[in-house]
Design a protein around this motif. Sequence first.
Motif, PDB file in Angstrom:
ATOM      1  N   VAL A 231     -17.304 -14.624 -17.476  1.00  0.00           N
ATOM      2  CA  VAL A 231     -16.194 -13.662 -17.361  1.00  0.00           C
ATOM      3  C   VAL A 231     -15.219 -14.092 -16.268  1.00  0.00           C
ATOM      4  O   VAL A 231     -14.005 -13.978 -16.425  1.00  0.00           O
ATOM      5  CB  VAL A 231     -16.735 -12.248 -17.079  1.00  0.00           C
ATOM      6  CG1 VAL A 231     -15.602 -11.289 -16.730  1.00  0.00           C
ATOM      7  CG2 VAL A 231     -17.515 -11.732 -18.287  1.00  0.00           C
ATOM      8  N   PHE A 232     -15.742 -14.595 -15.156  1.00  0.00           N
ATOM      9  CA  PHE A 232     -14.882 -15.055 -14.062  1.00  0.00           C
ATOM     10  C   PHE A 232     -13.942 -16.152 -14.539  1.00  0.00           C
ATOM     11  O   PHE A 232     -12.730 -16.086 -14.299  1.00  0.00           O
ATOM     12  CB  PHE A 232     -15.745 -15.562 -12.908  1.00  0.00           C
ATOM     13  CG  PHE A 232     -14.959 -16.240 -11.816  1.00  0.00           C
ATOM     14  CD1 PHE A 232     -14.337 -15.497 -10.832  1.00  0.00           C
ATOM     15  CD2 PHE A 232     -14.840 -17.626 -11.780  1.00  0.00           C
ATOM     16  CE1 PHE A 232     -13.598 -16.115  -9.824  1.00  0.00           C
ATOM     17  CE2 PHE A 232     -14.110 -18.254 -10.782  1.00  0.00           C
ATOM     18  CZ  PHE A 232     -13.488 -17.499  -9.805  1.00  0.00           C
ATOM     19  N   THR A 235     -11.450 -14.858 -17.237  1.00  0.00           N
ATOM     20  CA  THR A 235     -10.432 -14.007 -16.610  1.00  0.00           C
ATOM     21  C   THR A 235      -9.416 -14.858 -15.855  1.00  0.00           C
ATOM     22  O   THR A 235      -8.205 -14.612 -15.921  1.00  0.00           O
ATOM     23  CB  THR A 235     -11.086 -13.002 -15.651  1.00  0.00           C
ATOM     24  OG1 THR A 235     -12.036 -12.205 -16.365  1.00  0.00           O
ATOM     25  CG2 THR A 235     -10.041 -12.098 -15.024  1.00  0.00           C
ATOM     26  N   PHE A 238      -7.101 -16.497 -18.338  1.00  0.00           N
ATOM     27  CA  PHE A 238      -6.136 -15.518 -18.859  1.00  0.00           C
ATOM     28  C   PHE A 238      -5.038 -15.229 -17.845  1.00  0.00           C
ATOM     29  O   PHE A 238      -3.847 -15.213 -18.185  1.00  0.00           O
ATOM     30  CB  PHE A 238      -6.857 -14.222 -19.229  1.00  0.00           C
ATOM     31  CG  PHE A 238      -5.936 -13.095 -19.581  1.00  0.00           C
ATOM     32  CD1 PHE A 238      -5.336 -13.037 -20.834  1.00  0.00           C
ATOM     33  CD2 PHE A 238      -5.644 -12.092 -18.653  1.00  0.00           C
ATOM     34  CE1 PHE A 238      -4.459 -12.001 -21.156  1.00  0.00           C
ATOM     35  CE2 PHE A 238      -4.783 -11.066 -18.969  1.00  0.00           C
ATOM     36  CZ  PHE A 238      -4.188 -11.018 -20.226  1.00  0.00           C
ATOM     37  N   LEU A 239      -5.412 -15.020 -16.592  1.00  0.00           N
ATOM     38  CA  LEU A 239      -4.415 -14.711 -15.560  1.00  0.00           C
ATOM     39  C   LEU A 239      -3.477 -15.897 -15.328  1.00  0.00           C
ATOM     40  O   LEU A 239      -2.266 -15.710 -15.132  1.00  0.00           O
ATOM     41  CB  LEU A 239      -5.113 -14.332 -14.256  1.00  0.00           C
ATOM     42  CG  LEU A 239      -5.877 -13.002 -14.254  1.00  0.00           C
ATOM     43  CD1 LEU A 239      -6.593 -12.793 -12.920  1.00  0.00           C
ATOM     44  CD2 LEU A 239      -4.946 -11.836 -14.553  1.00  0.00           C
TER      45      LEU A 239
END
Length: 255
Positions: A231-232, A235, A238-239
């Motif tokens: 997830v890290f 994420t 994505f950012l």
Amino acid sequence: MRNTWTICCKELGSYFVSPIAYLLLTMAGLVSGFFFWVLLRDFVLQGMEMQLRGETFPMNMNEQIITPLLMNVGVIFLFFLPLITMRLFAEEKRSGTIELLATSPVRDIEIILGKWLAALILYACMLLFTALNLAFLFLYGNPDWKPLAVGYLGLLLQGGLFLAIGAFISTLTKNQIIAGAVTFGVCLLLWVLEWASSYDSATWATVCAYLSVITHFGSFARGVIALKDVVFYLTGIFLGLFATARSLESLRWRS
């Protein structure tokens, strides 16, 4: 999706018509090969010394060769990844073709994903070159392939994060050297943030350690897939791509 793939193929082709791709692939193979040779030499010497002393302690190729090699590969690629991303948008701005992209009917997200995927494919090819060294372990030994596959998955996710950050930074300047230098600085910072927890146990140090990529890559290097680490990285990717889209959108409005 078709536009994204077309841009990806065009960008990937631009890497291979210049010396960039061949230089990166060669350097990745040579440097990782050197680390592999050092780790393998130490492994063999340790085994010989144990035989001379009559010891029968079991030796583990995954722990003594593969895990340290993956950690070293993650470090050396900090120097190579900025060379991939520094030209993604900086070159377009320098040559003036960014205006054509900004006013074209192709959506920003298609342009960004196409360029990022091309960089990711080149990075995956570099990882493949480093994996060639490990073929000798399977020819003459019996390492566990599953932790190795998990480790390379971690390297791919980590590289995807750094490439997304580099793509964003590349939209901020038309100078490729500046884009590469800033990307390297940011990626290096994300790597060493984990050191903060070694000097302090306060909340800020814990947060810094969590934001460090090495904190989340450690489990992959040991052959463990942890959901929080996946997830890290996702994420972060994505950012990075989201920030790139906003930066490219501002260029479109200025055009």
